[in-house]
Design a protein around this motif. Structure first.
Motif, PDB file in Angstrom:
ATOM      1  N   GLU A   1      -9.610  11.136   9.123  1.00  0.00           N
ATOM      2  CA  GLU A   1     -10.629  10.114   9.418  1.00  0.00           C
ATOM      3  C   GLU A   1     -10.008   8.848   9.982  1.00  0.00           C
ATOM      4  O   GLU A   1     -10.582   8.216  10.875  1.00  0.00           O
ATOM      5  CB  GLU A   1     -11.419   9.782   8.143  1.00  0.00           C
ATOM      6  CG  GLU A   1     -12.384  10.880   7.758  1.00  0.00           C
ATOM      7  CD  GLU A   1     -13.322  10.457   6.629  1.00  0.00           C
ATOM      8  OE1 GLU A   1     -13.212   9.303   6.157  1.00  0.00           O
ATOM      9  OE2 GLU A   1     -14.131  11.294   6.223  1.00  0.00           O
TER      10      GLU A   1
ATOM     11  N   THR B   1       0.849  -1.205   0.000  1.00  0.00           N
ATOM     12  CA  THR B   1       0.000   0.000   0.000  1.00  0.00           C
ATOM     13  C   THR B   1       0.878   1.245   0.000  1.00  0.00           C
ATOM     14  O   THR B   1       0.683   2.158   0.787  1.00  0.00           O
ATOM     15  CB  THR B   1      -0.929   0.050   1.226  1.00  0.00           C
ATOM     16  OG1 THR B   1      -0.109   0.091   2.412  1.00  0.00           O
ATOM     17  CG2 THR B   1      -1.839  -1.158   1.308  1.00  0.00           C
TER      18      THR B   1
ATOM     19  N   GLN C   1      -1.921   9.975   0.737  1.00  0.00           N
ATOM     20  CA  GLN C   1      -3.281   9.517   0.470  1.00  0.00           C
ATOM     21  C   GLN C   1      -3.586   8.142   1.056  1.00  0.00           C
ATOM     22  O   GLN C   1      -4.736   7.739   1.101  1.00  0.00           O
ATOM     23  CB  GLN C   1      -3.496   9.470  -1.037  1.00  0.00           C
ATOM     24  CG  GLN C   1      -2.571   8.446  -1.708  1.00  0.00           C
ATOM     25  CD  GLN C   1      -2.614   8.533  -3.207  1.00  0.00           C
ATOM     26  OE1 GLN C   1      -1.602   8.771  -3.864  1.00  0.00           O
ATOM     27  NE2 GLN C   1      -3.786   8.340  -3.756  1.00  0.00           N
ATOM     28  N   TYR C   2      -2.541   7.410   1.467  1.00  0.00           N
ATOM     29  CA  TYR C   2      -2.742   6.098   2.100  1.00  0.00           C
ATOM     30  C   TYR C   2      -2.328   6.215   3.557  1.00  0.00           C
ATOM     31  O   TYR C   2      -1.224   6.678   3.842  1.00  0.00           O
ATOM     32  CB  TYR C   2      -1.879   5.028   1.436  1.00  0.00           C
ATOM     33  CG  TYR C   2      -2.447   4.516   0.147  1.00  0.00           C
ATOM     34  CD1 TYR C   2      -3.210   3.357   0.121  1.00  0.00           C
ATOM     35  CD2 TYR C   2      -2.252   5.205  -1.038  1.00  0.00           C
ATOM     36  CE1 TYR C   2      -3.746   2.887  -1.061  1.00  0.00           C
ATOM     37  CE2 TYR C   2      -2.792   4.747  -2.225  1.00  0.00           C
ATOM     38  CZ  TYR C   2      -3.533   3.587  -2.227  1.00  0.00           C
ATOM     39  OH  TYR C   2      -4.063   3.142  -3.398  1.00  0.00           O
TER      40      TYR C   2
ATOM     41  N   MET D   1      -7.173   1.761   8.431  1.00  0.00           N
ATOM     42  CA  MET D   1      -6.572   2.171   7.163  1.00  0.00           C
ATOM     43  C   MET D   1      -7.560   3.099   6.443  1.00  0.00           C
ATOM     44  O   MET D   1      -8.770   2.911   6.553  1.00  0.00           O
ATOM     45  CB  MET D   1      -6.311   0.967   6.261  1.00  0.00           C
ATOM     46  CG  MET D   1      -5.255   0.020   6.754  1.00  0.00           C
ATOM     47  SD  MET D   1      -4.838  -1.197   5.472  1.00  0.00           S
ATOM     48  CE  MET D   1      -5.473  -2.687   6.189  1.00  0.00           C
ATOM     49  N   ARG D   2      -7.042   4.059   5.723  1.00  0.00           N
ATOM     50  CA  ARG D   2      -7.875   4.898   4.859  1.00  0.00           C
ATOM     51  C   ARG D   2      -7.093   5.243   3.595  1.00  0.00           C
ATOM     52  O   ARG D   2      -5.878   5.429   3.650  1.00  0.00           O
ATOM     53  CB  ARG D   2      -8.247   6.214   5.546  1.00  0.00           C
ATOM     54  CG  ARG D   2      -9.328   6.128   6.594  1.00  0.00           C
ATOM     55  CD  ARG D   2     -10.694   5.753   6.039  1.00  0.00           C
ATOM     56  NE  ARG D   2     -11.694   5.794   7.084  1.00  0.00           N
ATOM     57  CZ  ARG D   2     -11.826   4.900   8.071  1.00  0.00           C
ATOM     58  NH1 ARG D   2     -10.992   3.872   8.152  1.00  0.00           N
ATOM     59  NH2 ARG D   2     -12.759   5.029   8.987  1.00  0.00           N
ATOM     60  N   SER D   3      -7.842   5.383   2.492  1.00  0.00           N
ATOM     61  CA  SER D   3      -7.233   5.793   1.222  1.00  0.00           C
ATOM     62  C   SER D   3      -8.102   6.852   0.557  1.00  0.00           C
ATOM     63  O   SER D   3      -9.331   6.824   0.701  1.00  0.00           O
ATOM     64  CB  SER D   3      -7.137   4.597   0.263  1.00  0.00           C
ATOM     65  OG  SER D   3      -6.574   3.482   0.894  1.00  0.00           O
ATOM     66  N   GLU D   4      -7.453   7.760  -0.163  1.00  0.00           N
ATOM     67  CA  GLU D   4      -8.181   8.719  -0.995  1.00  0.00           C
ATOM     68  C   GLU D   4      -7.407   8.919  -2.300  1.00  0.00           C
ATOM     69  O   GLU D   4      -6.233   8.552  -2.380  1.00  0.00           O
ATOM     70  CB  GLU D   4      -8.415  10.043  -0.252  1.00  0.00           C
ATOM     71  CG  GLU D   4      -7.168  10.885  -0.027  1.00  0.00           C
ATOM     72  CD  GLU D   4      -7.460  12.184   0.732  1.00  0.00           C
ATOM     73  OE1 GLU D   4      -8.244  12.161   1.696  1.00  0.00           O
ATOM     74  OE2 GLU D   4      -6.888  13.213   0.339  1.00  0.00           O
TER      75      GLU D   4
ATOM     76  N   SER E   1       0.269  -1.110   7.095  1.00  0.00           N
ATOM     77  CA  SER E   1      -0.832  -1.926   6.571  1.00  0.00           C
ATOM     78  C   SER E   1      -0.526  -3.412   6.728  1.00  0.00           C
ATOM     79  O   SER E   1      -1.414  -4.207   7.023  1.00  0.00           O
ATOM     80  CB  SER E   1      -1.061  -1.637   5.083  1.00  0.00           C
ATOM     81  OG  SER E   1      -1.233  -0.273   4.871  1.00  0.00           O
TER      82      SER E   1
ATOM     83  N   ALA F   1      -8.375  11.772   4.500  1.00  0.00           N
ATOM     84  CA  ALA F   1      -8.182  10.346   4.799  1.00  0.00           C
ATOM     85  C   ALA F   1      -7.386  10.169   6.093  1.00  0.00           C
ATOM     86  O   ALA F   1      -7.698   9.286   6.905  1.00  0.00           O
ATOM     87  CB  ALA F   1      -7.474   9.641   3.642  1.00  0.00           C
TER      88      ALA F   1
ATOM     89  N   VAL G   1      -2.853  -6.127   8.476  1.00  0.00           N
ATOM     90  CA  VAL G   1      -3.378  -7.338   7.833  1.00  0.00           C
ATOM     91  C   VAL G   1      -3.028  -8.559   8.686  1.00  0.00           C
ATOM     92  O   VAL G   1      -3.855  -9.459   8.881  1.00  0.00           O
ATOM     93  CB  VAL G   1      -2.826  -7.480   6.398  1.00  0.00           C
ATOM     94  CG1 VAL G   1      -3.223  -8.825   5.792  1.00  0.00           C
ATOM     95  CG2 VAL G   1      -3.343  -6.338   5.512  1.00  0.00           C
TER      96      VAL G   1
END
Lengths: 330, 384
Positions: B257, B84, B372-373, B237-240, B91, B254, B95
């Motif tokens: 949040e 990621t 963004q990740y 985790m957040r992505s935009e 990440s 992202a 996982v």
């Protein structure tokens, strides 16, 4: 374990010289959502499988995310593996209990570079890649060992090709002995997407969810001399753990004809219909074909034509890594 | 609800510019063996392996987990490979934790690494033409405009980045695994170092490192270990998308949040007050100030004040990167996991000279791509 089902599947395969990965993926994601009347805002978790080396670009999955439109921000992860393993990660995540839906997708443009050279880079960089062995030659070593051990013949391989809809030409020359053109997969671009849902949410979304009753994956030694290439211990263990008995339909990710025979031995598919989709001998988009096997198998439950099905995915040289997903109607 | 997840083993390599003494195989094993030893386990005790690294172009090997399966004892077991972007180390840990939290496994080995000396990270990161315009080479050129915008918006004094660089390098001296050991670094030396991408000077950037990090994560029933475990109190985790009109690249939604999500899971309402330490991803010095706002440690426009007043120092009220952080070691794929692992080491009391006394709750943070990740976890000394 929470009950998780495949509720929708969509895919596209072909050879694409115009559209990029995002453009291939967008209509597939749109289609899979339309099948269950969802939008990205309804999805709890998103997971994808792609490879930078196919795109020839670092972070290619970042731009692939534009096919989903990750705004507002989404809960998302990515594996540098076939999308089947992204589906596994999503299935695990849905077990936590806080999310009820997941989008899984995969995209790969195998035609962007010279695939045989690209896949030579997938090998041990110190002792194998410097020899630039291509994947067809490695598969041929496996096929030769398999034929010698089992007493099967090239005709047995041709029979597999024929039943997967390939035009068989026994007089054609070898690509790498004993493999001829009809024993090898086509080089395919493709994209696939699956929607997973939990329990009642799955029942709301479709009439006949394909419930995942077992899913497992295993890896073996990378060095080809360190394992018995004529059998697939990892596929066998994964199939046992996933409870792969009594399936009506099995979709095996066998890019080469002899690999289908090895997988059939390993998984033990008595009486099952194998690869009604044609499997990877018909279309083999890298990073996608494994997820497609799960999606195609699930589709037989979704359309009511089968009660218990199996989807299989492989990765690495000569079936190094294998995943088995068993699904059923309830 | 999800099952509890314990961190029972942690290991990392000595990070360096070029680990010419070892292959990728040796590198990942060095970290993994230390994690197993810390957990009092052997390879045989592990149920599954989750490995992560940043782009494969960094070493020039496509999906290297395939050839590392033997070395990591994964043969006959499940093995997953996460990617990621720069957040991947975080990440990957999440996982791995997810497998425990889902009740699928009892003991998972997770490893993240990068051996950047086997390739050229700057060019490996440069987007290819013709699909993307060749505007930037490497990450510094990409992030410099974000920092300039932050300085303009917050009206921060122009030496905040220098202060972060000095602080993190002095913290790194206390960390035997850190790549850079610069005990004599001074404010003037950083200020006078070469301007690479205005306003980022040479000594305000992270190094390019070879290194690996590993952890053994365990279910409650498997959580006995020689050293008391750390516990996962929250993970997110957040992505935009990379770019769109109106995107706030300085304080991305992202990240905001993701932090809110992980704090909510851990029951945290005032992060600055409640955390004893935080290990956050600061590849260019100014990002400390920017992330203090994005992570809700400081009001918008005030993040830089935490650096300026010494609050983020190892003896401040909110120690940030006591290990020296990414500014001292940056094996990119491992950097996020190093943040997660260092946070866990703090609450286990394992951080040696850079230990924050009595640390009980800590944040691990990683980000990637074009800011963004995001991947974050909250770890505590008590079982949640």
């Amino acid at each position: 374990m929470r009950d998780v089902a495949v509720v929708a599947y969509s895919a596209w395969n072909g050879v694409e010289h115009e559209r990029n990965e995002v453009e291939i993926l967008m209509p597939v994601v749109r289609d899979v959502f339309d099948k269950v009347g969802l939008t990205k805002n309804d999805i709890g978790f998103t997971c994808s499988g792609t490879s930078d080396y196919l795109a020839g670009q670092p972070f290619s999955f970042v731009s692939a995310l534009d096919a989903v439109g990750a705004w507002p921000p989404i809960v998302e992860s990515h594996v540098e593996m076939d999308g089947a393993w992204a589906l596994y990660e999503a299935w695990v995540r849905l077990q936590h209990g806080d999310l009820d839906t997941a989008l899984v997708y995969a995209v790969g443009k195998s035609t962007m570079g010279d695939l045989l050279d690209v896949l030579a880079l997938q090998l041990d960089p110190y002792v194998l890649t410097p020899l630039w062995p291509d994947p067809v030659s490695l598969a041929a070593l496996q096929a030769r060992a398999y034929l010698e051990k089992t007493g099967k013949t090239e005709d047995d391989l041709a029979a597999v090709a024929e039943s997967r809809g390939r035009r068989v030409d026994r007089a054609s020359g070898y690509i790498a002995s004993p493999l001829r053109r009809h024993d090898c997969p086509p080089i395919t671009d493709g994209a696939a997407a699956v929607v997973l849902a939990v329990g009642d949410r799955a029942r709301e979304l479709c009439e006949r969810p394909a419930w995942i009753c077992g899913i497992d994956h295993r890896i073996e030694q990378h060095q080809l001399g360190a394992r018995d290439l004529t059998r697939s211990e990892s596929a066998k263990v994964a199939a046992d753990k996933a409870g792969a008995s009594g399936v009506d339909v099995a979709e095996l990710h066998a890019p080469f004809t002899h690999q289908e025979l090895i997988l059939r031995d390993a998984i033990g598919l008595n009486g099952a219909t194998i690869n009604p989709s044609g499997g990877a001998l018909k279309a083999n988009p890298l990073m996608v074909a494994g997820l497609e096997r799960i999606g195609e198998a699930a589709s037989r439950v979704l359309d009511g034509s089968a009660a218990k099905v199996l989807g299989h995915a492989t990765s690495g040289p000569c079936l190094q890594q294998n995943l088995v997903c068993v699904m059923e109607s309830r | 609800m999800a099952n509890p997840c314990a961190i029972i083993g942690i290991g990392q390599t000595k990070h360096d510019t070029k680990r010419e003494d070892c292959s990728q195989i040796d590198l990942v094993r060095e970290a993994a063996k230390r994690a197993l030893e810390d957990a009092g386990l052997t390879w045989r005790d592990i149920d599954a392996v989750v490995i992560g690294k940043a782009p494969d172009t960094f070493e020039g090997v496509m999906m290297p987990e395939l050839f590392l399966a033997d070395a990591l004892g994964a043969v006959g077991k499940p093995m997953l490979r996460v990617h990621t972007a720069g957040s991947v180390g975080g990440s990957t840990a999440l996982v791995a934790a997810s497998l425990i939290q889902a009740g699928v496994h009892d003991r998972v080995l997770t490893v993240a690494y990068e051996k950047q000396s086997e390739s050229d990270a700057m060019w490996a990161l440069a987007m290819k033409i013709p699909f993307s315009p060749p505007l930037v080479a490497g990450a510094g050129g990409y992030f410099a405009p974000h920092i300039r915008k932050y300085i303009a918006q917050s009206k921060a004094p122009d030496d905040i980045g220098i202060k972060v660089a000095v602080k993190d390098r002095l913290n790194g001296v206390k960390n035997p695994y850190a790549h850079l050991h610069l005990p004599n670094i001074t404010y003037e030396e950083v200020r006078d170092s070469l301007m690479l991408w205005d306003p980022i000077r040479y000594l305000e950037t992270c190094p390019s490192s070879d290194g690996a990090c590993a952890m053994v994560l365990a279910s409650e029933s498997a959580s006995n270990a020689p050293t008391r475990p750390a516990w996962v109190h929250g993970g997110a985790m957040r992505s935009e998308p990379t770019m769109f009109a109106g995107r706030d690249e300085v304080n991305p939604i992202a990240g905001q949040e993701c932090a809110r999500d992980v704090y909510k899971q851990a029951g945290i309402s005032d992060p600055r007050k409640e955390f004893d330490a935080a290990e956050i991803y600061v590849p260019f010095s100014w990002f400390e100030a920017m992330w203090m706002e994005n992570l809700h440690f400081a009001p918008i426009g005030d993040g830089w004040k935490m650096t300026d007043t010494g609050a983020t120092a190892i003896d401040g009220d909110m120690p940030i990167n006591p290990s020296g952080g990414v500014m001292c070691s940056n094996p990119i794929g491992a950097s996020g996991m190093l943040r997660f692992a260092e946070a866990a080491m703090q609450v286990r009391g394992q951080a040696g000279e850079h230990q924050i006394d009595g640390a009980r709750l800590a944040l691990g943070h990683a980000y990637g791509g074009g800011s963004q990740y995001y991947a974050m976890w909250v770890v505590g000394s008590e079982k949640p």
